[in-house]
Design a protein around this motif. Structure first.
Motif, PDB file in Angstrom:
ATOM      1  N   ARG A   1      11.429  19.144  -0.890  1.00 36.57           N
ATOM      2  CA  ARG A   1      10.418  19.515  -1.020  1.00 36.57           C
ATOM      3  C   ARG A   1       9.800  20.384   0.278  1.00 36.57           C
ATOM      4  NH1 ARG A   1       6.768  20.284  -5.078  1.00 36.57           N
ATOM      5  NH2 ARG A   1       4.317  19.738  -4.891  1.00 36.57           N
ATOM      6  N   TYR A   2       9.339  19.347   1.390  1.00 39.11           N
ATOM      7  CA  TYR A   2       8.861  19.716   2.410  1.00 39.11           C
ATOM      8  C   TYR A   2       9.477  19.801   3.405  1.00 39.11           C
ATOM      9  CZ  TYR A   2       6.238  16.391  -0.240  1.00 39.11           C
ATOM     10  OH  TYR A   2       4.701  16.146  -1.220  1.00 39.11           O
ATOM     11  N   GLN A   3      10.242  20.417   2.845  1.00 44.07           N
ATOM     12  CA  GLN A   3      11.450  21.450   4.176  1.00 44.07           C
ATOM     13  C   GLN A   3      10.181  22.768   5.499  1.00 44.07           C
ATOM     14  OE1 GLN A   3      14.689  20.680   5.303  1.00 44.07           O
ATOM     15  NE2 GLN A   3      15.044  22.158   6.714  1.00 44.07           N
TER      16      GLN A   3
ATOM     17  N   PRO B   1      19.611  13.244   5.532  1.00 40.71           N
ATOM     18  CA  PRO B   1      17.953  13.348   4.767  1.00 40.71           C
ATOM     19  C   PRO B   1      17.444  12.495   5.676  1.00 40.71           C
ATOM     20  CG  PRO B   1      20.095  13.440   3.364  1.00 40.71           C
ATOM     21  CD  PRO B   1      20.774  13.266   4.636  1.00 40.71           C
ATOM     22  N   ARG B   2      17.912  11.204   5.634  1.00 39.90           N
ATOM     23  CA  ARG B   2      16.854   9.875   6.148  1.00 39.90           C
ATOM     24  C   ARG B   2      16.659  11.071   7.741  1.00 39.90           C
ATOM     25  NH1 ARG B   2      16.972   5.252   9.179  1.00 39.90           N
ATOM     26  NH2 ARG B   2      15.676   3.561   8.058  1.00 39.90           N
ATOM     27  N   GLU B   3      17.300  11.200   8.296  1.00 36.39           N
ATOM     28  CA  GLU B   3      16.774  11.390  10.052  1.00 36.39           C
ATOM     29  C   GLU B   3      16.385  12.839   9.815  1.00 36.39           C
ATOM     30  OE1 GLU B   3      19.623  11.967  12.329  1.00 36.39           O
ATOM     31  OE2 GLU B   3      20.826  10.038  11.941  1.00 36.39           O
ATOM     32  N   LYS B   4      16.244  13.829   8.639  1.00 34.60           N
ATOM     33  CA  LYS B   4      15.045  15.270   8.460  1.00 34.60           C
ATOM     34  C   LYS B   4      13.748  15.045   8.263  1.00 34.60           C
ATOM     35  CE  LYS B   4      18.524  19.076   6.978  1.00 34.60           C
ATOM     36  NZ  LYS B   4      18.569  19.398   5.921  1.00 34.60           N
ATOM     37  N   ALA B   5      13.817  13.533   7.555  1.00 26.98           N
ATOM     38  CA  ALA B   5      12.781  13.267   6.959  1.00 26.98           C
ATOM     39  C   ALA B   5      11.747  12.813   7.616  1.00 26.98           C
ATOM     40  CB  ALA B   5      12.913  11.806   5.146  1.00 26.98           C
TER      41      ALA B   5
ATOM     42  N   GLY C   1       0.160  -0.889  -0.137  1.00 22.79           N
ATOM     43  CA  GLY C   1      -0.222  -0.229   0.052  1.00 22.79           C
ATOM     44  C   GLY C   1       0.898   1.157   0.070  1.00 22.79           C
ATOM     45  N   PHE C   2       1.741   1.453  -0.524  1.00 19.81           N
ATOM     46  CA  PHE C   2       3.150   2.733  -0.068  1.00 19.81           C
ATOM     47  C   PHE C   2       3.185   2.828  -1.763  1.00 19.81           C
ATOM     48  CE2 PHE C   2       4.021   0.237   3.485  1.00 19.81           C
ATOM     49  CZ  PHE C   2       3.991   0.807   4.807  1.00 19.81           C
ATOM     50  N   SER C   3       2.297   3.868  -2.493  1.00 17.42           N
ATOM     51  CA  SER C   3       2.183   3.829  -3.795  1.00 17.42           C
ATOM     52  C   SER C   3       3.181   4.748  -3.923  1.00 17.42           C
ATOM     53  CB  SER C   3       1.351   4.479  -4.046  1.00 17.42           C
ATOM     54  OG  SER C   3       0.577   5.398  -3.469  1.00 17.42           O
ATOM     55  N   SER C   4       3.287   5.655  -3.280  1.00 16.19           N
ATOM     56  CA  SER C   4       4.177   6.785  -3.050  1.00 16.19           C
ATOM     57  C   SER C   4       5.882   6.825  -2.454  1.00 16.19           C
ATOM     58  CB  SER C   4       3.775   8.532  -2.648  1.00 16.19           C
ATOM     59  OG  SER C   4       2.761   8.236  -2.876  1.00 16.19           O
ATOM     60  N   ARG C   5       6.794   7.189  -3.588  1.00 18.24           N
ATOM     61  CA  ARG C   5       8.704   6.432  -3.152  1.00 18.24           C
ATOM     62  C   ARG C   5       9.313   8.396  -3.739  1.00 18.24           C
ATOM     63  NH1 ARG C   5       5.964   3.073  -6.045  1.00 18.24           N
ATOM     64  NH2 ARG C   5       6.084   1.179  -5.687  1.00 18.24           N
ATOM     65  N   PHE C   6       9.734   8.174  -2.337  1.00 19.77           N
ATOM     66  CA  PHE C   6      10.697   9.485  -2.612  1.00 19.77           C
ATOM     67  C   PHE C   6      12.148   8.411  -2.482  1.00 19.77           C
ATOM     68  CE2 PHE C   6       6.635  11.369  -2.031  1.00 19.77           C
ATOM     69  CZ  PHE C   6       6.631  12.975  -3.097  1.00 19.77           C
ATOM     70  N   PRO C   7      13.202   9.544  -3.024  1.00 18.27           N
ATOM     71  CA  PRO C   7      14.464  10.049  -2.368  1.00 18.27           C
ATOM     72  C   PRO C   7      14.707  10.651  -1.506  1.00 18.27           C
ATOM     73  CG  PRO C   7      14.877   9.410  -4.647  1.00 18.27           C
ATOM     74  CD  PRO C   7      13.315   9.548  -4.191  1.00 18.27           C
ATOM     75  N   TYR C   8      15.260  10.249  -0.202  1.00 21.60           N
ATOM     76  CA  TYR C   8      14.915  11.086   1.155  1.00 21.60           C
ATOM     77  C   TYR C   8      15.538  12.848   0.584  1.00 21.60           C
ATOM     78  CZ  TYR C   8      14.201   7.150   4.033  1.00 21.60           C
ATOM     79  OH  TYR C   8      14.753   6.271   4.704  1.00 21.60           O
ATOM     80  N   SER C   9      16.926  12.891  -0.069  1.00 20.73           N
ATOM     81  CA  SER C   9      17.039  13.466  -0.535  1.00 20.73           C
ATOM     82  C   SER C   9      16.352  15.136  -1.292  1.00 20.73           C
ATOM     83  CB  SER C   9      17.739  14.182  -1.051  1.00 20.73           C
ATOM     84  OG  SER C   9      18.294  13.321  -2.354  1.00 20.73           O
TER      85      SER C   9
ATOM     86  N   GLN D   1       1.650   4.791   8.445  1.00 20.61           N
ATOM     87  CA  GLN D   1       1.442   5.563   7.267  1.00 20.61           C
ATOM     88  C   GLN D   1       3.066   5.538   6.318  1.00 20.61           C
ATOM     89  OE1 GLN D   1      -1.648   6.420   6.118  1.00 20.61           O
ATOM     90  NE2 GLN D   1      -2.287   5.272   8.099  1.00 20.61           N
ATOM     91  N   TYR D   2       3.492   5.297   6.591  1.00 17.55           N
ATOM     92  CA  TYR D   2       5.118   5.419   5.876  1.00 17.55           C
ATOM     93  C   TYR D   2       6.270   4.724   6.370  1.00 17.55           C
ATOM     94  CZ  TYR D   2       6.252   7.869  10.347  1.00 17.55           C
ATOM     95  OH  TYR D   2       7.098   8.267  11.216  1.00 17.55           O
ATOM     96  N   ARG D   3       7.169   4.190   5.943  1.00 14.73           N
ATOM     97  CA  ARG D   3       7.988   3.926   5.595  1.00 14.73           C
ATOM     98  C   ARG D   3       9.728   4.535   5.220  1.00 14.73           C
ATOM     99  NH1 ARG D   3       4.091   1.168   8.309  1.00 14.73           N
ATOM    100  NH2 ARG D   3       4.173  -1.099   8.589  1.00 14.73           N
ATOM    101  N   LEU D   4      10.125   4.195   6.119  1.00 18.99           N
ATOM    102  CA  LEU D   4      11.615   4.842   5.556  1.00 18.99           C
ATOM    103  C   LEU D   4      12.661   3.120   5.437  1.00 18.99           C
ATOM    104  CD1 LEU D   4      12.503   6.626   8.837  1.00 18.99           C
ATOM    105  CD2 LEU D   4      11.816   7.499   7.249  1.00 18.99           C
ATOM    106  N   GLY D   5      13.227   3.405   4.452  1.00 16.61           N
ATOM    107  CA  GLY D   5      14.096   2.429   3.345  1.00 16.61           C
ATOM    108  C   GLY D   5      15.941   3.274   3.478  1.00 16.61           C
ATOM    109  N   ARG D   6      16.146   2.421   3.538  1.00 13.72           N
ATOM    110  CA  ARG D   6      17.315   2.644   3.118  1.00 13.72           C
ATOM    111  C   ARG D   6      18.031   3.855   2.091  1.00 13.72           C
ATOM    112  NH1 ARG D   6      21.145  -1.488   0.478  1.00 13.72           N
ATOM    113  NH2 ARG D   6      19.396  -1.344  -0.121  1.00 13.72           N
ATOM    114  N   THR D   7      17.572   3.791   1.351  1.00 10.07           N
ATOM    115  CA  THR D   7      17.624   5.195   0.260  1.00 10.07           C
ATOM    116  C   THR D   7      16.213   5.515   0.125  1.00 10.07           C
ATOM    117  OG1 THR D   7      16.811   3.681  -1.485  1.00 10.07           O
ATOM    118  CG2 THR D   7      19.118   3.798  -0.349  1.00 10.07           C
ATOM    119  N   LYS D   8      14.944   5.431   0.265  1.00  8.66           N
ATOM    120  CA  LYS D   8      13.732   5.669  -0.393  1.00  8.66           C
ATOM    121  C   LYS D   8      12.763   5.866   0.639  1.00  8.66           C
ATOM    122  CE  LYS D   8      14.433   5.148  -5.021  1.00  8.66           C
ATOM    123  NZ  LYS D   8      12.864   4.447  -6.083  1.00  8.66           N
ATOM    124  N   LEU D   9      11.941   6.810   0.790  1.00  9.77           N
ATOM    125  CA  LEU D   9      11.256   7.580   1.778  1.00  9.77           C
ATOM    126  C   LEU D   9       9.552   6.886   0.785  1.00  9.77           C
ATOM    127  CD1 LEU D   9       9.893   8.526   5.115  1.00  9.77           C
ATOM    128  CD2 LEU D   9       9.286  10.356   2.572  1.00  9.77           C
TER     129      LEU D   9
END
Length: 183
Positions: free
Chosen positions: A62-64, A77-81, A49-57, A94-102
């Motif tokens: 975008r959401y700073q 960037p991972r900790e900032k996200a 169900g996680f349809s949106s994927r973003f690289p952390y940077s 509602q979200y998952r923190l992957g190794r390189t993507k959110l």
């Protein structure tokens, strides 16, 4: 560049076997190609169900505006996200923190976009307020300088009239004194 900019709906070519023989399917070879190509991971993530994927940077840039105040700029960037999502008070499911993507659920992305647009509207209002205040101060200082110049000219005029009045009074007194002496 064209492939990385596309949506995840694209065709993957898979060789059915290593011998290049028609009508022969080697399932191990196909499965290995699917795993190496990231298709299995993409299917797993999409099914969860996680349809949106973003690289952390990309997410952080975008959401700073939604970041908590006082977040150090040198934070990875991972900790900032994670801090941004925590600051927005989102549930961990509602979200998952992957190794390189959110990875985000679709409904969460809409909530984050709304929060971002609200923060940008607030920032725009603050900037507009500051600009209007700056222009008002500049106009006020201009009017104040104009008023002071008018006051200076008026005080000079008043002094000139007072000197003239005093001189006339003194002259009238002298004339009366001379008339009295002549009488």
């Amino acid at each position: 560049a064209a492939i990385s900019g596309t949506a995840p709906h694209f065709v993957r070519c898979i060789n059915p076997n290593n011998r290049r023989c028609p009508s022969s399917l080697d399932t191990q070879t196909c499965l290995e190609q699917l795993r190496c190509g990231g298709v299995m991971d993409a299917v797993h993530v999409t099914r969860s169900g996680f349809s949106s994927r973003f690289p952390y940077s990309d997410f952080v840039s975008r959401y700073q505006p939604c970041a908590p105040p006082g977040l150090p700029s040198q934070t990875p960037p991972r900790e900032k996200a994670g801090a941004i999502l925590h600051h927005l008070q989102l549930h961990a499911d509602q979200y998952r923190l992957g190794r390189t993507k959110l990875f985000l659920r679709h409904s969460v992305l809409e909530e984050i976009e709304v929060a971002r647009s609200e923060r940008l509207k607030m920032a725009a209002a603050v900037l507009q307020h500051a600009w209007v205040a700056h222009k008002a101060r500049a106009e006020f200082l201009h009017l104040l300088a104009e008023l002071r110049e008018r006051q200076r000219v008026a005080s000079l005029e008043l002094c000139r009239h007072l000197r003239r009045a005093c001189a006339r009074t003194a002259w009238v007194r002298e004339c009366e004194a001379l008339r009295r002496q002549q009488e």
